[in-house]
Write a protein that holds these residues in place. Structure first.
Motif, PDB file in Angstrom:
ATOM      1  N   THR A 156      -0.004  -7.591  -4.283  1.00  0.00           N
ATOM      2  CA  THR A 156       0.171  -6.236  -4.042  1.00  0.00           C
ATOM      3  C   THR A 156       0.604  -5.744  -5.704  1.00  0.00           C
ATOM      4  O   THR A 156       1.465  -6.142  -6.176  1.00  0.00           O
ATOM      5  CB  THR A 156       1.619  -5.680  -3.236  1.00  0.00           C
ATOM      6  N   ILE A 157      -0.198  -4.882  -6.085  1.00  0.00           N
ATOM      7  CA  ILE A 157       0.084  -4.038  -7.228  1.00  0.00           C
ATOM      8  C   ILE A 157       0.746  -2.629  -7.171  1.00  0.00           C
ATOM      9  O   ILE A 157       0.037  -1.910  -6.342  1.00  0.00           O
ATOM     10  CB  ILE A 157      -1.162  -3.983  -8.302  1.00  0.00           C
ATOM     11  N   VAL A 158       1.767  -2.651  -7.760  1.00  0.00           N
ATOM     12  CA  VAL A 158       2.717  -1.417  -7.439  1.00  0.00           C
ATOM     13  C   VAL A 158       2.448  -0.493  -8.672  1.00  0.00           C
ATOM     14  O   VAL A 158       3.035  -1.045 -10.044  1.00  0.00           O
ATOM     15  CB  VAL A 158       4.412  -1.691  -7.242  1.00  0.00           C
ATOM     16  N   ASN A 175       1.551   6.576  -2.160  1.00  0.00           N
ATOM     17  CA  ASN A 175       0.101   6.913  -1.555  1.00  0.00           C
ATOM     18  C   ASN A 175      -0.829   5.874  -2.270  1.00  0.00           C
ATOM     19  O   ASN A 175      -0.580   5.454  -3.294  1.00  0.00           O
ATOM     20  CB  ASN A 175       0.036   8.550  -2.370  1.00  0.00           C
ATOM     21  N   LEU A 176      -1.795   5.673  -1.552  1.00  0.00           N
ATOM     22  CA  LEU A 176      -2.712   4.691  -2.007  1.00  0.00           C
ATOM     23  C   LEU A 176      -3.971   5.386  -2.928  1.00  0.00           C
ATOM     24  O   LEU A 176      -4.712   4.553  -3.593  1.00  0.00           O
ATOM     25  CB  LEU A 176      -3.396   4.267  -0.924  1.00  0.00           C
ATOM     26  N   LYS A 177      -4.050   6.641  -3.111  1.00  0.00           N
ATOM     27  CA  LYS A 177      -5.039   7.414  -3.678  1.00  0.00           C
ATOM     28  C   LYS A 177      -4.425   8.179  -5.066  1.00  0.00           C
ATOM     29  O   LYS A 177      -5.044   8.271  -5.876  1.00  0.00           O
ATOM     30  CB  LYS A 177      -5.717   8.328  -2.967  1.00  0.00           C
ATOM     31  N   ASP A 178      -3.055   8.504  -4.921  1.00  0.00           N
ATOM     32  CA  ASP A 178      -2.985   9.096  -6.171  1.00  0.00           C
ATOM     33  C   ASP A 178      -1.262   9.016  -6.262  1.00  0.00           C
ATOM     34  O   ASP A 178      -0.680   8.961  -5.166  1.00  0.00           O
ATOM     35  CB  ASP A 178      -3.179  10.603  -6.161  1.00  0.00           C
ATOM     36  N   CYS A 179      -0.962   9.234  -7.512  1.00  0.00           N
ATOM     37  CA  CYS A 179       0.550   9.265  -7.722  1.00  0.00           C
ATOM     38  C   CYS A 179       1.400  10.622  -7.515  1.00  0.00           C
ATOM     39  O   CYS A 179       0.766  11.830  -8.408  1.00  0.00           O
ATOM     40  CB  CYS A 179       1.099   8.661  -9.181  1.00  0.00           C
ATOM     41  N   ASP A 191      14.272  -1.479  -4.308  1.00  0.00           N
ATOM     42  CA  ASP A 191      14.046  -1.232  -2.852  1.00  0.00           C
ATOM     43  C   ASP A 191      12.841  -1.288  -2.350  1.00  0.00           C
ATOM     44  O   ASP A 191      12.796  -2.131  -1.560  1.00  0.00           O
ATOM     45  CB  ASP A 191      14.654   0.085  -2.436  1.00  0.00           C
ATOM     46  N   PHE A 192      11.945  -0.766  -3.173  1.00  0.00           N
ATOM     47  CA  PHE A 192      10.716  -1.132  -2.498  1.00  0.00           C
ATOM     48  C   PHE A 192       9.990  -2.483  -2.735  1.00  0.00           C
ATOM     49  O   PHE A 192       9.351  -3.102  -1.736  1.00  0.00           O
ATOM     50  CB  PHE A 192       9.439  -0.022  -3.156  1.00  0.00           C
ATOM     51  N   LEU A 193      10.270  -3.063  -3.811  1.00  0.00           N
ATOM     52  CA  LEU A 193       9.888  -4.341  -4.340  1.00  0.00           C
ATOM     53  C   LEU A 193      10.528  -5.183  -3.169  1.00  0.00           C
ATOM     54  O   LEU A 193       9.620  -6.331  -2.798  1.00  0.00           O
ATOM     55  CB  LEU A 193      10.147  -4.818  -5.772  1.00  0.00           C
ATOM     56  N   ILE A 194      11.612  -5.177  -2.985  1.00  0.00           N
ATOM     57  CA  ILE A 194      12.353  -5.996  -1.960  1.00  0.00           C
ATOM     58  C   ILE A 194      11.792  -6.158  -0.649  1.00  0.00           C
ATOM     59  O   ILE A 194      11.406  -6.973  -0.100  1.00  0.00           O
ATOM     60  CB  ILE A 194      13.760  -5.947  -1.997  1.00  0.00           C
ATOM     61  N   SER A 195      11.307  -4.873  -0.324  1.00  0.00           N
ATOM     62  CA  SER A 195      10.653  -4.751   1.014  1.00  0.00           C
ATOM     63  C   SER A 195       9.259  -5.410   1.294  1.00  0.00           C
ATOM     64  O   SER A 195       8.740  -5.799   2.334  1.00  0.00           O
ATOM     65  CB  SER A 195      10.599  -3.121   1.346  1.00  0.00           C
ATOM     66  N   GLN A 196       8.590  -5.455   0.135  1.00  0.00           N
ATOM     67  CA  GLN A 196       7.247  -6.034  -0.011  1.00  0.00           C
ATOM     68  C   GLN A 196       7.491  -7.620   0.097  1.00  0.00           C
ATOM     69  O   GLN A 196       6.418  -8.083   0.291  1.00  0.00           O
ATOM     70  CB  GLN A 196       6.709  -5.688  -1.377  1.00  0.00           C
ATOM     71  N   LEU A 197       8.665  -8.012   0.149  1.00  0.00           N
ATOM     72  CA  LEU A 197       8.758  -9.533   0.332  1.00  0.00           C
ATOM     73  C   LEU A 197       8.421  -9.875   1.796  1.00  0.00           C
ATOM     74  O   LEU A 197       7.800 -10.989   2.119  1.00  0.00           O
ATOM     75  CB  LEU A 197      10.003 -10.101  -0.123  1.00  0.00           C
ATOM     76  N   THR A 198       8.493  -8.978   2.469  1.00  0.00           N
ATOM     77  CA  THR A 198       8.193  -9.091   4.264  1.00  0.00           C
ATOM     78  C   THR A 198       7.261  -8.357   4.655  1.00  0.00           C
ATOM     79  O   THR A 198       6.702  -8.676   5.830  1.00  0.00           O
ATOM     80  CB  THR A 198       9.679  -9.129   4.888  1.00  0.00           C
ATOM     81  N   ASP A 199       7.206  -7.252   4.131  1.00  0.00           N
ATOM     82  CA  ASP A 199       6.007  -5.984   4.418  1.00  0.00           C
ATOM     83  C   ASP A 199       4.606  -6.381   4.224  1.00  0.00           C
ATOM     84  O   ASP A 199       4.550  -6.851   3.031  1.00  0.00           O
ATOM     85  CB  ASP A 199       6.499  -4.666   4.112  1.00  0.00           C
ATOM     86  N   THR A 200       3.943  -6.346   5.001  1.00  0.00           N
ATOM     87  CA  THR A 200       2.351  -6.848   4.874  1.00  0.00           C
ATOM     88  C   THR A 200       1.263  -5.428   4.796  1.00  0.00           C
ATOM     89  O   THR A 200       0.333  -5.602   4.653  1.00  0.00           O
ATOM     90  CB  THR A 200       1.963  -7.775   6.057  1.00  0.00           C
ATOM     91  N   ALA A 201       2.161  -4.320   4.789  1.00  0.00           N
ATOM     92  CA  ALA A 201       1.197  -3.261   4.898  1.00  0.00           C
ATOM     93  C   ALA A 201       0.484  -2.861   3.504  1.00  0.00           C
ATOM     94  O   ALA A 201      -0.699  -2.727   3.548  1.00  0.00           O
ATOM     95  CB  ALA A 201       1.988  -2.035   5.234  1.00  0.00           C
ATOM     96  N   TYR A 202       0.708  -3.435   2.458  1.00  0.00           N
ATOM     97  CA  TYR A 202       0.356  -3.259   1.336  1.00  0.00           C
ATOM     98  C   TYR A 202      -0.285  -4.370   0.800  1.00  0.00           C
ATOM     99  O   TYR A 202      -0.683  -4.622  -0.815  1.00  0.00           O
ATOM    100  CB  TYR A 202       1.006  -2.715   0.173  1.00  0.00           C
ATOM    101  N   ILE A 203      -0.468  -5.565   1.377  1.00  0.00           N
ATOM    102  CA  ILE A 203      -1.074  -6.985   0.796  1.00  0.00           C
ATOM    103  C   ILE A 203      -2.634  -6.490   0.432  1.00  0.00           C
ATOM    104  O   ILE A 203      -3.435  -5.745   1.198  1.00  0.00           O
ATOM    105  CB  ILE A 203      -1.123  -7.802   1.991  1.00  0.00           C
TER     106      ILE A 203
END
Length: 215
Positions: A156-158, A175-179, A191-203
């Motif tokens: 995942t690239i943030v 948002n996946l299309k614009d900031c 918080d977001f980065l830690i959530s991505q350790l288990t969240d698969t939505a943005y793989i």
């Protein structure tokens, strides 16, 4: 509560990395952190392991990643140094493949271009300015993205706007299309980065992540 995930972290001395490391430790994660000058590093914790070296070196990347479950990179480009993004990404991919890790989370700027983007005129202008002003750095970050898209790992690239150093939590605008906003707080980002350790939505995706506008 102790977390089963052990995180390999590069960039722990940077603006984003300092807050992320603290939040990982506060939430019970074990962290293996890469520090270039460990003699000058003052932070210690029972769940923190320090690895000395530079991510530009493959042997160091192997030492960092061995025994971990996920990798987070918050490294930035230092002035007058060798381009870091693609070289670090290449070494991390090789090390992850060697030790059979799959989860990699990488920070980059909002100027990175990904198929499907629909950036606003303001953000397009900002991207064009970055390309004109720092062409080699922008191209290197784009190369890192291409390396990941050709790999088999779950990346995942943030993509971020300006990072504001604050403990304030404002909530996230993703948002996946614009900031959608101009800032992200270091705590919201952690918080977001830690959530991505288990969240698969943005793989295998590159979301724009910002803090909600403060009212």
């Amino acid at each position: 509560m102790k977390q089963a995930i052990k995180v390999a972290l590069s960039g722990a001395t940077g603006k984003a990395g300092q807050y992320l490391l603290q939040e990982l430790l506060n939430n019970g994660y074990q962290v293996k952190s890469l520090i270039r000058k460990p003699k000058d590093y003052k932070i210690s914790h029972p769940a923190l392991e320090i690895v000395s070296g530079d991510i530009k070196d493959l042997t160091t990347a192997n030492q960092l990643i061995e025994g971990c479950n996920a990798v987070i990179s918050t490294i930035g480009q230092n002035k007058d140094e060798v381009l870091i993004s693609s070289l670090a990404t290449e070494n991390i991919i090789k090390a992850m493949e060697k030790f059979k890790l799959s989860r990699y989370i990488l920070l980059t700027g909002s100027n990175l271009e990904v198929p499907g983007d629909q950036k606003s005129a303001k953000n397009l202008e900002g991207t064009a300015w970055m390309k004109a002003t720092f062409p080699a750095i922008v191209a290197d970050k784009q190369k890192a993205y291409e390396l990941l898209t050709r790999s088999s790992i779950d990346w995942t690239i943030v993509r971020l706007p300006w990072i504001e150093k604050t403990m304030e939590r404002r909530g996230l605008a993703i948002n996946l299309k614009d900031c959608l906003e101009e800032l992200i707080s270091t705590t919201d980002l952690a918080d977001f980065l830690i959530s991505q350790l288990t969240d698969t939505a943005y793989i295998k995706k590159a979301p724009f992540v910002a803090s909600k506008l403060k009212l």
